[in-house]
Motif scaffolding. Structure first.
Motif, mmCIF file in Angstrom:
data_model
loop_
_atom_site.group_PDB
_atom_site.id
_atom_site.type_symbol
_atom_site.label_atom_id
_atom_site.label_comp_id
_atom_site.label_asym_id
_atom_site.label_seq_id
_atom_site.Cartn_x
_atom_site.Cartn_y
_atom_site.Cartn_z
ATOM 1 N N ALA A 1 0.827 -1.206 0.000
ATOM 2 C CA ALA A 1 0.000 0.000 0.000
ATOM 3 C C ALA A 1 0.865 1.260 0.000
ATOM 4 O O ALA A 1 1.989 1.259 -0.473
ATOM 5 C CB ALA A 1 -0.977 -0.025 1.177
ATOM 6 N N ARG A 2 0.329 2.340 0.545
ATOM 7 C CA ARG A 2 1.026 3.623 0.437
ATOM 8 C C ARG A 2 2.205 3.749 1.395
ATOM 9 O O ARG A 2 3.253 4.285 1.051
ATOM 10 C CB ARG A 2 0.031 4.764 0.685
ATOM 11 C CG ARG A 2 0.679 6.141 0.675
ATOM 12 C CD ARG A 2 -0.354 7.245 0.704
ATOM 13 N NE ARG A 2 -1.132 7.260 -0.530
ATOM 14 C CZ ARG A 2 -2.068 8.170 -0.790
ATOM 15 N NH1 ARG A 2 -2.350 9.092 0.101
ATOM 16 N NH2 ARG A 2 -2.731 8.134 -1.928
ATOM 17 N N ALA A 3 2.052 3.271 2.614
ATOM 18 C CA ALA A 3 3.073 3.531 3.640
ATOM 19 C C ALA A 3 3.653 2.264 4.254
ATOM 20 O O ALA A 3 4.291 2.313 5.292
ATOM 21 C CB ALA A 3 2.486 4.407 4.743
ATOM 22 N N GLY A 4 3.438 1.123 3.592
ATOM 23 C CA GLY A 4 3.983 -0.117 4.115
ATOM 24 C C GLY A 4 5.391 -0.375 3.603
ATOM 25 O O GLY A 4 5.802 0.140 2.566
ATOM 26 N N TRP A 5 6.133 -1.188 4.341
ATOM 27 C CA TRP A 5 7.471 -1.565 3.884
ATOM 28 C C TRP A 5 7.903 -2.865 4.536
ATOM 29 O O TRP A 5 7.338 -3.285 5.545
ATOM 30 C CB TRP A 5 8.493 -0.469 4.172
ATOM 31 C CG TRP A 5 9.739 -0.656 3.358
ATOM 32 C CD1 TRP A 5 10.995 -0.942 3.814
ATOM 33 C CD2 TRP A 5 9.839 -0.622 1.931
ATOM 34 N NE1 TRP A 5 11.866 -1.073 2.753
ATOM 35 C CE2 TRP A 5 11.186 -0.881 1.589
ATOM 36 C CE3 TRP A 5 8.909 -0.386 0.907
ATOM 37 C CZ2 TRP A 5 11.623 -0.936 0.267
ATOM 38 C CZ3 TRP A 5 9.351 -0.437 -0.411
ATOM 39 C CH2 TRP A 5 10.696 -0.695 -0.711
#
Length: 286
Positions: free
Chosen positions: A73-77
């Protein structure tokens, strides 16, 4: 948001570090990250990782036929750990969402920053059971993705080309950042209607798409997981660089803001020198 090049690099990195190793523990820390419950994450324990694959922006770990599929998603890592901390992680308000431990003490954490929680983890027998994978369009770096197929996908599209490139059901793996980069390389306005593209336009855009993604993949190949975000940012020419000089012509890179995202472009390279309308900013200035 990690896009095709970064997920491809993570696939290579995890193939090297995971394949042949046994999963001994899968620890969900944030329950919201789990999008499937049968089979449970614990079903992966005791299985050996046999392969790592990418589907668009989805990362797929195959453990003896059971798949751990992740969308960052946008802010996962993903953070690789040569040695995981002793003891189970404590649930709380931190970014840690899920931990996977291997038999040799190595493993990785999935984290998500911010308050909008969109990181998704699925445990499935078939990756096609993941709705987001089932609806994916063709991979733009696949051998069979030639100019004719690209032209056929755009034929009849009535959307702006920026939105068409980002549509995962049309083409898999391209997000906000690389659509900006592709359009800058093609010297094309993000607001241009896909239906208005000539055959020459399609040819130029196809070459820009393949070249931009191929170069980004090659730039990321061999980079450690922890450095991929910085590598992505360093290679972007217009995305995220509003107010800076265009590396091609020297004009100031401009931005158009939307309610949950923004795009960046060069007026001289892409729009005949004319700034694009930014309705959100216009309202703020009234």
């Amino acid at each position: 948001m990690p896009e095709l090049p970064e997920v491809e690099a993570l696939t290579d990195f995890l193939t090297e570090h995971l394949v042949g190793h046994e999963i001994v523990r899968v620890l969900p820390v944030a329950v919201s990250v789990l999008k499937t419950y049968d089979p449970p994450p614990a079903a992966l324990e005791g299985r050996t990782v046999t392969g790592v694959t990418r589907h668009g922006k989805f990362l797929d770990l195959d453990a003896d036929g059971l798949h751990l599929v992740t969308h960052l998603a946008r802010a996962g890592w993903l953070h690789w750990k040569d040695r995981l901390p002793d003891g189970p992680p404590r649930p709380g308000k931190g970014p840690l969402a899920l931990r996977v431990a291997l038999e040799d003490g190595e493993g990785f954490d999935l984290t998500e920053a911010g308050t909008q929680k969109s990181l998704a983890v699925y445990v499935v027998h078939d990756p096609a059971d993941v709705p987001g994978i089932a609806r994916l369009g063709p991979d733009p770096l696949a051998d069979g993705f030639d100019e004719a197929r690209f032209a056929a996908l755009l034929d009849g599209e009535r959307r702006q080309i920026k939105g068409a490139l980002r549509d995962q059901s049309l083409i898999a793996g391209i997000g906000n950042a690389y659509s900006d980069e592709i359009l800058h390389a093609a010297k094309m306005s993000p607001f241009k209607l896909a239906s208005s593209l000539t055959a020459d336009d399609v040819s130029v855009l196809y070459k820009a798409l393949r070249d931009t993604l191929t170069e980004a993949v090659e730039r990321s190949r061999g980079v450690a997981a922890g450095r991929l975000k910085a590598e992505k940012k360093s290679g972007l020419r217009v995305h995220g660089r509003a107010g800076e000089k265009c590396p091609v012509c020297g004009d100031t890179i401009r931005e158009v803001s939307f309610h949950d995202s923004s795009l960046q472009y060069c007026p001289t390279c892409q729009t005949g020198g004319k700034p694009l309308a930014d309705r959100r900013m216009s309202k703020l200035l009234k």
